[in-house]
Write a protein that holds these residues in place. Sequence first.
Motif, PDB file in Angstrom:
ATOM      1  N   GLU A  54       0.856  -1.224   0.135  1.00 23.06           N
ATOM      2  CA  GLU A  54       0.012  -0.009   0.095  1.00 23.06           C
ATOM      3  C   GLU A  54       0.740   1.349   0.144  1.00 23.06           C
ATOM      4  O   GLU A  54       0.489   2.165  -0.822  1.00 23.06           O
ATOM      5  CB  GLU A  54      -0.859  -0.078   1.110  1.00 23.06           C
ATOM      6  CG  GLU A  54      -2.106  -1.008   1.118  1.00 23.06           C
ATOM      7  CD  GLU A  54      -2.849  -1.248   2.657  1.00 23.06           C
ATOM      8  OE1 GLU A  54      -3.904  -1.606   2.526  1.00 23.06           O
ATOM      9  OE2 GLU A  54      -2.172  -1.130   3.682  1.00 23.06           O
ATOM     10  N   ILE A  55       1.958   1.121   0.857  1.00 30.58           N
ATOM     11  CA  ILE A  55       2.790   2.551   0.916  1.00 30.58           C
ATOM     12  C   ILE A  55       3.545   2.592  -0.678  1.00 30.58           C
ATOM     13  O   ILE A  55       3.583   3.668  -1.090  1.00 30.58           O
ATOM     14  CB  ILE A  55       3.875   2.148   1.754  1.00 30.58           C
ATOM     15  CG1 ILE A  55       3.359   2.255   3.117  1.00 30.58           C
ATOM     16  CG2 ILE A  55       5.124   3.122   1.832  1.00 30.58           C
ATOM     17  CD1 ILE A  55       4.245   1.653   4.127  1.00 30.58           C
ATOM     18  N   ASP A  56       3.883   1.429  -1.086  1.00 28.05           N
ATOM     19  CA  ASP A  56       4.303   1.633  -2.580  1.00 28.05           C
ATOM     20  C   ASP A  56       3.439   1.920  -3.605  1.00 28.05           C
ATOM     21  O   ASP A  56       3.841   2.823  -4.672  1.00 28.05           O
ATOM     22  CB  ASP A  56       4.826   0.056  -2.859  1.00 28.05           C
ATOM     23  CG  ASP A  56       5.831   0.229  -4.034  1.00 28.05           C
ATOM     24  OD1 ASP A  56       6.736   0.772  -4.167  1.00 28.05           O
ATOM     25  OD2 ASP A  56       5.745  -0.759  -5.078  1.00 28.05           O
ATOM     26  N   GLN A  57       2.092   1.802  -3.330  1.00 27.67           N
ATOM     27  CA  GLN A  57       1.152   2.316  -4.302  1.00 27.67           C
ATOM     28  C   GLN A  57       0.684   3.956  -3.985  1.00 27.67           C
ATOM     29  O   GLN A  57       0.336   4.459  -4.845  1.00 27.67           O
ATOM     30  CB  GLN A  57      -0.054   1.567  -4.227  1.00 27.67           C
ATOM     31  CG  GLN A  57       0.062   0.146  -4.862  1.00 27.67           C
ATOM     32  CD  GLN A  57      -1.056  -0.672  -4.452  1.00 27.67           C
ATOM     33  OE1 GLN A  57      -1.960  -0.524  -3.876  1.00 27.67           O
ATOM     34  NE2 GLN A  57      -1.086  -1.919  -5.151  1.00 27.67           N
ATOM     35  N   ILE A  58       1.145   4.441  -3.022  1.00 29.06           N
ATOM     36  CA  ILE A  58       0.739   5.793  -2.625  1.00 29.06           C
ATOM     37  C   ILE A  58       1.818   6.707  -3.020  1.00 29.06           C
ATOM     38  O   ILE A  58       1.604   7.900  -3.459  1.00 29.06           O
ATOM     39  CB  ILE A  58       0.363   5.831  -0.989  1.00 29.06           C
ATOM     40  CG1 ILE A  58      -0.734   5.261  -0.616  1.00 29.06           C
ATOM     41  CG2 ILE A  58       0.222   7.070  -0.684  1.00 29.06           C
ATOM     42  CD1 ILE A  58      -1.203   4.983   0.609  1.00 29.06           C
ATOM     43  N   LEU A  59       3.204   6.230  -2.266  1.00 31.73           N
ATOM     44  CA  LEU A  59       4.325   7.323  -2.993  1.00 31.73           C
ATOM     45  C   LEU A  59       4.895   6.895  -4.182  1.00 31.73           C
ATOM     46  O   LEU A  59       5.535   5.972  -4.289  1.00 31.73           O
ATOM     47  CB  LEU A  59       5.242   7.063  -1.724  1.00 31.73           C
ATOM     48  CG  LEU A  59       5.045   7.125  -0.247  1.00 31.73           C
ATOM     49  CD1 LEU A  59       6.045   6.747   0.865  1.00 31.73           C
ATOM     50  CD2 LEU A  59       4.623   8.505   0.162  1.00 31.73           C
ATOM     51  N   ILE A  60       4.652   7.814  -5.161  1.00 26.93           N
ATOM     52  CA  ILE A  60       4.861   7.240  -6.366  1.00 26.93           C
ATOM     53  C   ILE A  60       5.420   8.646  -6.979  1.00 26.93           C
ATOM     54  O   ILE A  60       5.312   9.693  -6.620  1.00 26.93           O
ATOM     55  CB  ILE A  60       3.560   7.043  -7.107  1.00 26.93           C
ATOM     56  CG1 ILE A  60       2.731   8.119  -7.636  1.00 26.93           C
ATOM     57  CG2 ILE A  60       3.293   5.832  -6.833  1.00 26.93           C
ATOM     58  CD1 ILE A  60       1.634   7.863  -8.534  1.00 26.93           C
ATOM     59  N   LYS A  96      -0.532   8.718 -25.483  1.00 24.48           N
ATOM     60  CA  LYS A  96      -0.046   9.444 -24.190  1.00 24.48           C
ATOM     61  C   LYS A  96      -0.437   8.447 -23.141  1.00 24.48           C
ATOM     62  O   LYS A  96      -1.504   7.905 -22.816  1.00 24.48           O
ATOM     63  CB  LYS A  96      -0.863  10.641 -24.140  1.00 24.48           C
ATOM     64  CG  LYS A  96      -0.457  11.674 -24.880  1.00 24.48           C
ATOM     65  CD  LYS A  96      -1.281  13.009 -24.463  1.00 24.48           C
ATOM     66  CE  LYS A  96      -0.912  14.338 -25.415  1.00 24.48           C
ATOM     67  NZ  LYS A  96      -1.628  15.538 -25.186  1.00 24.48           N
ATOM     68  N   VAL A  97       0.596   8.207 -22.369  1.00 26.49           N
ATOM     69  CA  VAL A  97       0.690   6.876 -21.241  1.00 26.49           C
ATOM     70  C   VAL A  97       1.094   7.718 -19.865  1.00 26.49           C
ATOM     71  O   VAL A  97       1.574   9.140 -19.871  1.00 26.49           O
ATOM     72  CB  VAL A  97       1.391   5.825 -21.510  1.00 26.49           C
ATOM     73  CG1 VAL A  97       0.787   5.183 -22.708  1.00 26.49           C
ATOM     74  CG2 VAL A  97       3.010   6.157 -21.660  1.00 26.49           C
ATOM     75  N   LEU A  98       1.024   7.109 -18.768  1.00 26.18           N
ATOM     76  CA  LEU A  98       1.311   7.661 -17.627  1.00 26.18           C
ATOM     77  C   LEU A  98       2.386   6.538 -17.164  1.00 26.18           C
ATOM     78  O   LEU A  98       1.991   5.398 -16.879  1.00 26.18           O
ATOM     79  CB  LEU A  98       0.214   7.683 -16.426  1.00 26.18           C
ATOM     80  CG  LEU A  98       0.437   8.472 -15.377  1.00 26.18           C
ATOM     81  CD1 LEU A  98       1.179   9.898 -15.444  1.00 26.18           C
ATOM     82  CD2 LEU A  98      -0.674   8.421 -14.242  1.00 26.18           C
ATOM     83  N   VAL A  99       3.470   6.831 -16.765  1.00 27.72           N
ATOM     84  CA  VAL A  99       4.512   6.052 -16.253  1.00 27.72           C
ATOM     85  C   VAL A  99       4.571   6.528 -14.805  1.00 27.72           C
ATOM     86  O   VAL A  99       4.787   7.469 -14.360  1.00 27.72           O
ATOM     87  CB  VAL A  99       6.042   6.412 -16.753  1.00 27.72           C
ATOM     88  CG1 VAL A  99       6.870   5.664 -16.016  1.00 27.72           C
ATOM     89  CG2 VAL A  99       5.963   5.871 -18.192  1.00 27.72           C
ATOM     90  N   ILE A 100       4.269   5.261 -13.985  1.00 27.19           N
ATOM     91  CA  ILE A 100       4.447   5.460 -12.291  1.00 27.19           C
ATOM     92  C   ILE A 100       5.676   4.871 -12.062  1.00 27.19           C
ATOM     93  O   ILE A 100       5.616   3.685 -12.020  1.00 27.19           O
ATOM     94  CB  ILE A 100       3.044   4.735 -11.844  1.00 27.19           C
ATOM     95  CG1 ILE A 100       1.902   5.642 -12.275  1.00 27.19           C
ATOM     96  CG2 ILE A 100       3.302   4.682 -10.400  1.00 27.19           C
ATOM     97  CD1 ILE A 100       0.314   4.806 -12.058  1.00 27.19           C
ATOM     98  N   LYS A 101       6.462   5.623 -11.241  1.00 22.99           N
ATOM     99  CA  LYS A 101       7.470   4.950 -10.494  1.00 22.99           C
ATOM    100  C   LYS A 101       7.318   4.828  -9.053  1.00 22.99           C
ATOM    101  O   LYS A 101       7.065   5.721  -8.395  1.00 22.99           O
ATOM    102  CB  LYS A 101       8.806   5.724 -10.719  1.00 22.99           C
ATOM    103  CG  LYS A 101      10.082   5.162 -10.147  1.00 22.99           C
ATOM    104  CD  LYS A 101      11.318   5.941 -10.418  1.00 22.99           C
ATOM    105  CE  LYS A 101      12.622   5.246 -10.012  1.00 22.99           C
ATOM    106  NZ  LYS A 101      13.636   6.213 -10.075  1.00 22.99           N
ATOM    107  N   SER A 102       7.131   3.490  -8.398  1.00 29.51           N
ATOM    108  CA  SER A 102       6.671   3.412  -7.231  1.00 29.51           C
ATOM    109  C   SER A 102       7.607   3.616  -6.254  1.00 29.51           C
ATOM    110  O   SER A 102       9.003   3.928  -6.593  1.00 29.51           O
ATOM    111  CB  SER A 102       6.422   2.001  -6.963  1.00 29.51           C
ATOM    112  OG  SER A 102       7.523   0.953  -7.116  1.00 29.51           O
ATOM    113  N   PHE A 103       7.599   3.622  -4.812  1.00 28.48           N
ATOM    114  CA  PHE A 103       8.544   4.074  -3.871  1.00 28.48           C
ATOM    115  C   PHE A 103       9.600   3.082  -3.865  1.00 28.48           C
ATOM    116  O   PHE A 103      10.735   3.553  -3.731  1.00 28.48           O
ATOM    117  CB  PHE A 103       7.644   3.994  -2.514  1.00 28.48           C
ATOM    118  CG  PHE A 103       8.521   4.174  -1.184  1.00 28.48           C
ATOM    119  CD1 PHE A 103       9.169   5.495  -0.989  1.00 28.48           C
ATOM    120  CD2 PHE A 103       8.915   3.375  -0.198  1.00 28.48           C
ATOM    121  CE1 PHE A 103       9.813   5.911  -0.022  1.00 28.48           C
ATOM    122  CE2 PHE A 103       9.527   3.588   0.859  1.00 28.48           C
ATOM    123  CZ  PHE A 103      10.095   4.855   0.981  1.00 28.48           C
TER     124      PHE A 103
END
Length: 127
Positions: A54-60, A96-103
């Motif tokens: 859950e932390i990994d999904q919040i802090l991006i 157009k895409v969104l790249v998400i880098k997790s914590f």
Amino acid sequence: MQDRLLSELRLTTIKTISAANNFLPKFIQRFNQRFAEPIDPSTPVFEKQLIPREIDQILIIANEPIINSGHWLSFENKRYLPIRNGEYVYLKPHTKVLVIKSFTGKLYLTTDQDEVYDLFCISTYQF
């Protein structure tokens, strides 16, 4: 409450510590009757601790690159292809895409259709 107590002490003309100590129990009782809420012991007072996922999904960190004509995207000076279930996914160029880098540093890609993909780093000479 400390501010209210000082005002009450002034209103009752209490000027000594012993008089204030005698006044305090009555003041607390009146204050609690007016402002206190009943305690529900079945309700936790603390939020549950987040699990690492859950932390990994919040802090991006999020970025919005565009898929190029080779079906890959550039992010942090590297090239990536989207993957789903171990297979490359070839998105339309200029998407157009969104790249998400997790914590923890894991990379994901999402599209306007709410599709989520893992990203696979490719070298510049694989194509």
